[in-house]
Design a protein around this motif. Structure first.
Motif, PDB file in Angstrom:
ATOM      1  N   GLN A 167       9.184  51.916 -21.133  1.00 42.00           N
ATOM      2  CA  GLN A 167       9.519  52.873 -20.085  1.00 42.00           C
ATOM      3  C   GLN A 167       8.462  53.992 -20.112  1.00 42.00           C
ATOM      4  O   GLN A 167       8.428  54.740 -18.987  1.00 42.00           O
ATOM      5  CB  GLN A 167      10.925  53.291 -19.816  1.00 42.00           C
ATOM      6  CG  GLN A 167      11.782  51.838 -19.558  1.00 42.00           C
ATOM      7  CD  GLN A 167      13.150  52.285 -19.657  1.00 42.00           C
ATOM      8  OE1 GLN A 167      13.656  53.090 -20.116  1.00 42.00           O
ATOM      9  NE2 GLN A 167      13.971  51.298 -18.996  1.00 42.00           N
ATOM     10  N   LYS A 171       5.775  52.546 -18.285  1.00 43.22           N
ATOM     11  CA  LYS A 171       6.158  52.448 -16.941  1.00 43.22           C
ATOM     12  C   LYS A 171       6.357  53.248 -15.890  1.00 43.22           C
ATOM     13  O   LYS A 171       5.844  53.194 -14.787  1.00 43.22           O
ATOM     14  CB  LYS A 171       7.374  51.363 -16.872  1.00 43.22           C
ATOM     15  CG  LYS A 171       7.825  50.542 -15.826  1.00 43.22           C
ATOM     16  CD  LYS A 171       8.948  49.653 -15.965  1.00 43.22           C
ATOM     17  CE  LYS A 171       8.539  48.319 -16.930  1.00 43.22           C
ATOM     18  NZ  LYS A 171       9.561  47.380 -17.320  1.00 43.22           N
ATOM     19  N   HIS A 172       7.181  54.029 -16.258  1.00 44.11           N
ATOM     20  CA  HIS A 172       7.811  55.182 -15.396  1.00 44.11           C
ATOM     21  C   HIS A 172       6.482  56.272 -14.894  1.00 44.11           C
ATOM     22  O   HIS A 172       6.504  56.373 -13.699  1.00 44.11           O
ATOM     23  CB  HIS A 172       8.798  56.024 -16.026  1.00 44.11           C
ATOM     24  CG  HIS A 172       9.982  55.246 -16.380  1.00 44.11           C
ATOM     25  ND1 HIS A 172      11.307  55.795 -16.412  1.00 44.11           N
ATOM     26  CD2 HIS A 172      10.343  53.940 -15.812  1.00 44.11           C
ATOM     27  CE1 HIS A 172      12.290  54.829 -16.574  1.00 44.11           C
ATOM     28  NE2 HIS A 172      11.781  53.509 -16.347  1.00 44.11           N
ATOM     29  N   LEU A 217       3.493  55.265 -14.468  1.00 46.42           N
ATOM     30  CA  LEU A 217       2.740  54.567 -13.359  1.00 46.42           C
ATOM     31  C   LEU A 217       3.309  54.624 -12.051  1.00 46.42           C
ATOM     32  O   LEU A 217       2.837  54.370 -10.909  1.00 46.42           O
ATOM     33  CB  LEU A 217       2.552  53.131 -13.891  1.00 46.42           C
ATOM     34  CG  LEU A 217       1.585  53.190 -15.161  1.00 46.42           C
ATOM     35  CD1 LEU A 217       1.284  51.905 -15.738  1.00 46.42           C
ATOM     36  CD2 LEU A 217      -0.060  53.917 -14.708  1.00 46.42           C
ATOM     37  N   VAL A 218       4.831  54.319 -12.195  1.00 43.33           N
ATOM     38  CA  VAL A 218       5.558  54.532 -10.922  1.00 43.33           C
ATOM     39  C   VAL A 218       5.302  55.882 -10.303  1.00 43.33           C
ATOM     40  O   VAL A 218       5.301  55.864  -9.117  1.00 43.33           O
ATOM     41  CB  VAL A 218       7.000  54.188 -11.195  1.00 43.33           C
ATOM     42  CG1 VAL A 218       7.964  54.404  -9.836  1.00 43.33           C
ATOM     43  CG2 VAL A 218       7.454  52.619 -11.409  1.00 43.33           C
ATOM     44  N   ASN A 219       5.524  56.838 -11.061  1.00 47.47           N
ATOM     45  CA  ASN A 219       5.169  58.136 -10.494  1.00 47.47           C
ATOM     46  C   ASN A 219       3.813  58.371  -9.665  1.00 47.47           C
ATOM     47  O   ASN A 219       3.636  59.071  -8.748  1.00 47.47           O
ATOM     48  CB  ASN A 219       5.417  59.213 -11.627  1.00 47.47           C
ATOM     49  CG  ASN A 219       6.834  59.309 -11.936  1.00 47.47           C
ATOM     50  OD1 ASN A 219       7.737  58.788 -11.408  1.00 47.47           O
ATOM     51  ND2 ASN A 219       7.068  59.942 -13.088  1.00 47.47           N
ATOM     52  N   MET A 228       2.145  55.925  -8.687  1.00 49.23           N
ATOM     53  CA  MET A 228       2.528  55.159  -7.266  1.00 49.23           C
ATOM     54  C   MET A 228       2.897  55.815  -6.072  1.00 49.23           C
ATOM     55  O   MET A 228       2.507  55.972  -5.008  1.00 49.23           O
ATOM     56  CB  MET A 228       3.264  54.018  -7.147  1.00 49.23           C
ATOM     57  CG  MET A 228       3.596  52.988  -6.195  1.00 49.23           C
ATOM     58  SD  MET A 228       4.511  51.525  -6.249  1.00 49.23           S
ATOM     59  CE  MET A 228       6.120  52.030  -6.620  1.00 49.23           C
ATOM     60  N   LEU A 229       4.211  56.729  -6.326  1.00 55.04           N
ATOM     61  CA  LEU A 229       4.821  57.590  -5.475  1.00 55.04           C
ATOM     62  C   LEU A 229       3.695  58.542  -5.026  1.00 55.04           C
ATOM     63  O   LEU A 229       3.876  59.136  -3.989  1.00 55.04           O
ATOM     64  CB  LEU A 229       6.075  58.164  -6.071  1.00 55.04           C
ATOM     65  CG  LEU A 229       7.175  57.139  -6.786  1.00 55.04           C
ATOM     66  CD1 LEU A 229       8.109  58.078  -7.461  1.00 55.04           C
ATOM     67  CD2 LEU A 229       7.605  56.374  -5.566  1.00 55.04           C
ATOM     68  N   LEU A 233      15.514  56.632  -4.786  1.00 54.06           N
ATOM     69  CA  LEU A 233      14.877  57.516  -5.917  1.00 54.06           C
ATOM     70  C   LEU A 233      14.168  58.687  -5.229  1.00 54.06           C
ATOM     71  O   LEU A 233      14.837  59.728  -5.640  1.00 54.06           O
ATOM     72  CB  LEU A 233      13.903  56.735  -6.435  1.00 54.06           C
ATOM     73  CG  LEU A 233      13.037  57.497  -7.419  1.00 54.06           C
ATOM     74  CD1 LEU A 233      13.616  57.824  -8.916  1.00 54.06           C
ATOM     75  CD2 LEU A 233      11.787  56.841  -8.027  1.00 54.06           C
ATOM     76  N   GLU A 248      16.266  56.385 -13.538  1.00 54.51           N
ATOM     77  CA  GLU A 248      15.627  55.396 -14.469  1.00 54.51           C
ATOM     78  C   GLU A 248      15.141  54.173 -14.202  1.00 54.51           C
ATOM     79  O   GLU A 248      14.463  53.196 -14.417  1.00 54.51           O
ATOM     80  CB  GLU A 248      16.064  55.762 -16.062  1.00 54.51           C
ATOM     81  CG  GLU A 248      15.723  57.266 -16.368  1.00 54.51           C
ATOM     82  CD  GLU A 248      16.443  58.271 -15.682  1.00 54.51           C
ATOM     83  OE1 GLU A 248      17.543  58.045 -15.228  1.00 54.51           O
ATOM     84  OE2 GLU A 248      16.093  59.580 -15.611  1.00 54.51           O
ATOM     85  N   ARG A 293      13.137  53.332 -11.473  1.00 57.26           N
ATOM     86  CA  ARG A 293      11.600  53.452 -11.563  1.00 57.26           C
ATOM     87  C   ARG A 293      11.394  52.009 -12.492  1.00 57.26           C
ATOM     88  O   ARG A 293      10.241  51.716 -12.365  1.00 57.26           O
ATOM     89  CB  ARG A 293      11.321  54.493 -12.778  1.00 57.26           C
ATOM     90  CG  ARG A 293      11.255  55.915 -12.091  1.00 57.26           C
ATOM     91  CD  ARG A 293      10.642  56.910 -12.774  1.00 57.26           C
ATOM     92  NE  ARG A 293      10.388  58.038 -11.903  1.00 57.26           N
ATOM     93  CZ  ARG A 293      11.015  59.069 -11.331  1.00 57.26           C
ATOM     94  NH1 ARG A 293      12.471  59.149 -11.785  1.00 57.26           N
ATOM     95  NH2 ARG A 293      10.693  60.126 -10.706  1.00 57.26           N
ATOM     96  N   ASN A 294      12.406  51.517 -13.249  1.00 55.01           N
ATOM     97  CA  ASN A 294      12.017  50.236 -13.795  1.00 55.01           C
ATOM     98  C   ASN A 294      12.144  48.996 -12.662  1.00 55.01           C
ATOM     99  O   ASN A 294      11.000  48.261 -12.592  1.00 55.01           O
ATOM    100  CB  ASN A 294      13.438  49.636 -14.481  1.00 55.01           C
ATOM    101  CG  ASN A 294      13.391  50.230 -16.115  1.00 55.01           C
ATOM    102  OD1 ASN A 294      12.461  51.035 -16.386  1.00 55.01           O
ATOM    103  ND2 ASN A 294      14.474  50.331 -16.727  1.00 55.01           N
ATOM    104  N   LEU A 324      11.009  49.579  -9.511  1.00 55.75           N
ATOM    105  CA  LEU A 324       9.516  49.550  -8.875  1.00 55.75           C
ATOM    106  C   LEU A 324       8.407  49.252  -9.529  1.00 55.75           C
ATOM    107  O   LEU A 324       7.662  48.590  -9.217  1.00 55.75           O
ATOM    108  CB  LEU A 324       9.454  51.229  -8.444  1.00 55.75           C
ATOM    109  CG  LEU A 324      10.192  51.740  -7.150  1.00 55.75           C
ATOM    110  CD1 LEU A 324      10.402  53.307  -7.380  1.00 55.75           C
ATOM    111  CD2 LEU A 324       9.494  51.212  -6.189  1.00 55.75           C
ATOM    112  N   GLY A 325       8.506  49.648 -11.005  1.00 57.57           N
ATOM    113  CA  GLY A 325       7.696  49.236 -11.836  1.00 57.57           C
ATOM    114  C   GLY A 325       7.397  47.468 -12.073  1.00 57.57           C
ATOM    115  O   GLY A 325       6.506  46.887 -12.089  1.00 57.57           O
TER     116      GLY A 325
END
Lengths: 375, 412
Positions: free
Chosen positions: A270, A273-274, A276-278, A280-281, B341, B395, B398-399, B401-402
């Motif tokens: 995580q 992962k997290h 990389l999601v941020n 994307m946002l 989110l 959290e 985000r999992n 979405l990832g």
């Protein structure tokens, strides 16, 4: 005019973007880009202009360079949202070209009162860049350090984008009657282009001096023309940042899905992962605000200046964030010259400050929301 | 899913007109009690009675459940709910109290229940006469939802005995019914789950106990629900035995705002009609708040902070707009799965920023007349944690979405 809910992004716009994506993939895939622009890693290297003029020739033949020429001046009449799609694709490919600058000049000329000769030159396939920033990097014509005596220009323009590639310059110069825009052929006598040693390998930038150069006046009140074009310029640059950001994101996602540590792909964790999601946002925010600004400009909305500042304020932060996370998540290999990530990292660093950084655009936004800041 | 790019058909235009004129004539006006910021914070029966009366009248006028089939008590239309929602929000109506019923239970029942059960349960759900709650989380199963231990044991005569402990159950103290995820097989984590609807109000003292929990705000609103040999008929099961996880995914899809049916939505009116959590409201507060003889809105640092949040808010709004333009989106779930989110974190940051703008006044709460907006910002900031935790924490989001959008390896 109220904005259409779909940003006015129609089938023609989508077709242009997918044509552009295919074009850039064919003409300059990232390994060839790296070979073209990253052949010399010496930090103190002499600035060079690495690009493929033959790709630019094809872009001109496709009609891309005239997309911001108004329809009644011989342009194609596509909305700016369609142009934003093209620039997003160019950003994703990080292709070195004078396209964005030539389009920016078309936008500024669209707000000038005697611009026909400039449009004709662009329609003939000439490339051109804006020359107006001062030595402190203020991207506002009001502080130009070029002076006009009649139509004869002297002085220096700084931070001129793609000056090594273009055929001509649109120069803001202070005359006895205010600041005007002048067209100058780069080959004219008295023009000297000194390339800046910039970090971005996919662009070039120069300090251009003018010694008794004869120019052609295309517009008076340069500040008003630039202010009117600025939201569009911001929208296109934000689209470039969104495209480059998406390349960084997807490339990093691929890498962390393959690279294993502790018997797992990195992307399992995580802590990887997290962020990389941020990213994307952040990219989605910038992309949405870019198309919103382009659409506001197309519709000539009163909110257009605000939309432009929102787009570039977001883009500057996204440029930074997408670049930094890509290098960090690549780990050691991301820190090397051989890894392609640095090309986009550097392009984003350049885009971050170009035409105003985040803090500058937020200050302009605050002036709109709260009224001008007290002196 | 609502489609803002679509133009109303003649039928939809006529329906919009109906909504408008009905709302002008039937808006319930200023409430007799302080209303909460959302339905899951309804504390007492005065609030609930007022809001249930409102939902029933809106339902009777055809503004709720418009896109549900007629045999389920709906209007049998397509694309009408989006219009009714627009108009209810525009008219600044009260919120709808049966928020879990409308947003989660109804679409789950529609997708997974027998027609008989749909016809039996959905009309009173849509009208708000039956309030619904959701029995997913347990003391030992929060983010790891598939770890639920509440057990349903077959009695052999077509019935089930339910035993276990659910927590963080919003609205259970008002609820007639619960959607519940239970274990029917202890040997399989995911395939051992099944999904039921169970009575709450009519079973109190007969296998069901509801104990209110007090939130950090001091408000009531959520509960623990204890099951002690509750008997449930097998016809209350949704979908097949062992398919509970798949049914729960339908619920969660709608809970996170990513389902394919518009949830009835109203609102805009609270006890303080002018209050909304928005950057515009923070900007207004900044203009009105003085510090050192000057308005906070003249402080360059605070101007920059507020504009940072404005960029995020407008970016979110424009991203929602872009979600409806397929040519401008890559992965179909990329934007829908961001909604929960982004909204919850945005509200949290915005409320916190308002308290920062308010300075010392940010320390004052509901009981103090000088509090910022009557204490609504402070209350809103604390309540925002309910939203960043419930329905899958930030959290977990985000999992999701990832993994689902970016395709990264699963963290479990």
């Amino acid at each position: 005019m109220a904005q259409p809910k779909n940003f006015g992004y129609d089938a023609d716009a989508a077709a242009l973007k997918s044509q552009a994506e295919k074009f850039f993939n064919d003409r300059l895939p990232v390994d060839q880009l790296h070979a073209l622009v990253a052949h010399d890693s010496t930090p103190e290297r002499e600035p060079v202009v690495d690009w493929k003029p033959e790709i630019w020739t094809e872009m001109v033949e496709l009609g891309w360079s005239i997309l911001t020429v108004p329809e009644d001046k011989g342009g194609l009449g596509l909305p700016l949202v369609a142009v934003a799609g093209l620039i997003e694709a160019q950003g994703k490919a990080a292709c070195p070209s004078p396209l964005l600058e030539t389009l920016n000049v078309g936008l500024v000329l669209s707000h000038c009162d005697q611009a026909d000769a400039g449009f004709e030159a662009i329609l003939e396939g000439k490339s051109v860049a804006l020359a107006f920033a001062d030595q402190h990097g203020s991207y506002e014509p009001s502080t130009t350090q070029v002076k006009a005596d009649g139509d004869v220009l002297s002085g220096t323009a700084y931070f001129v984008q793609e000056a090594g590639k273009v055929d001509a310059l649109l120069v803001a110069a202070q005359s006895g009657q205010g600041i005007n825009w002048y067209w100058v052929d780069k080959s004219a006598a008295g023009v000297a282009v000194q390339q800046d040693a910039i970090i971005d390998l996919t662009r070039d930038q120069a300090t251009v001096s003018f010694d008794q150069v004869s120019g052609l006046k295309l517009g008076s009140d340069a500040c008003a023309a630039f202010a009117a074009a600025q939201p569009a310029i911001a929208a296109l640059l934000a689209a470039d940042v969104a495209g480059a950001g998406e390349w960084l994101l997807q490339t990093t996602v691929e890498y962390v899905s393959v690279r294993k540590q502790f018997d797992r792909p990195l992307g399992f964790f995580q802590g990887v992962k997290h962020p990389l999601v941020n990213v994307m946002l952040a990219i989605d925010e910038t992309k949405s605000l870019a198309y919103n600004a382009a659409c506001a400009y197309d519709c000539d909305e009163p909110n257009t200046p605000k939309a432009g500042h929102l787009a570039k304020a977001s883009a500057a932060d996204t440029a930074d964030f997408s670049a930094s996370r890509a290098v960090q998540m690549h780990g050691g290999i991301g820190f090397t010259w051989e890894c392609y990530v640095h090309l986009y990292f550097k392009r984003q660093m350049h885009s971050k400050a170009l035409y105003g950084d985040a803090m500058w655009h937020r200050a302009k936004l605050a002036d709109i929301v709260f009224g001008p800041a007290a002196a | 899913m609502s489609d803002g790019a679509r133009v109303d058909t003649p039928e939809q235009a006529a329906f919009r007109e109906h909504c408008r004129s009905w709302l002008v004539a039937n808006h319930p006006g200023e409430p007799p009690v302080r209303l909460p910021q959302s339905a899951i914070e309804i504390m007492n029966s005065d609030q609930m009675d007022f809001l249930q009366t409102w939902q029933k009248s809106a339902y009777d006028a055809g503004l709720i459940g418009c896109d549900y089939p007629e045999f389920c008590g709906g209007g049998g239309h397509t694309g009408f709910q989006r219009i009714a929602n627009d108009e209810m929000i525009r008219a600044k109506t009260p919120i709808l109290p049966n928020v879990i019923g409308l947003g989660m239970a109804a679409p789950t029942i529609l997708n997974h229940a027998s027609d008989e059960l749909k016809a039996e349960l959905l009309p009173r759900l849509l009208s708000g006469e039956d309030i619904w709650c959701q029995g997913f989380s347990e003391p030992g199963a929060g983010s790891d939802l598939a770890g639920v231990q509440t057990f349903a044991e077959p009695t052999g005569d077509g019935k089930w005995l339910i035993n276990g402990h659910k927590v963080w159950t919003s609205l259970a103290h008002f609820a007639s019914w619960m959607i519940i995820l239970v274990r029917t097989d202890k040997s399989h984590k995911y395939d051992g789950l099944s999904y039921f609807v169970v009575p709450i109000k009519s079973a109190l003292g007969k296998g069901v106990t509801v104990r209110p929990l007090i939130k950090m705000t001091g408000e009531l609103g959520f509960n623990e629900v204890l099951f002690d040999n509750l008997v449930v008929d097998d016809r209350m099961r949704l979908d097949e035995l062992g398919k509970g996880w798949q049914v729960a995914m339908t619920t969660l899809l709608f809970e996170r705002g990513a389902g394919n049916l518009d949830t009835p939505r109203a609102g805009g009116m609270t006890s303080k009609a002018s209050f909304t959590t928005s950057v515009g409201a923070v900007a207004k507060l900044a203009k009105e708040t003085m510090r050192g003889g000057k308005s906070v809105s003249e402080d360059p640092v605070m101007r920059d902070k507020i504009m940072q949040e404005l960029v995020k808010e407008e970016g979110f709004i424009q991203t929602q707009r872009r979600a409806r333009v397929p040519e401008l989106t890559d992965h179909p779930m990329r934007i829908p799965l961001q909604g929960k989110l982004q909204v919850s974190e945005m509200h949290q940051r915005t409320a916190n920023l308002a308290m920062e703008v308010g300075g010392a006044k940010g320390s004052l709460y509901l009981g103090d007349e000088a509090a910022l907006e009557g204490g609504q910002w402070t209350l809103g900031y604390m309540n925002s944690f309910g939203f960043t935790i419930a329905a899958g924490t930030s959290e977990v989001q985000r999992n999701i979405l990832g993994e689902r959008v970016l395709g990264l390896p699963k963290s479990k």
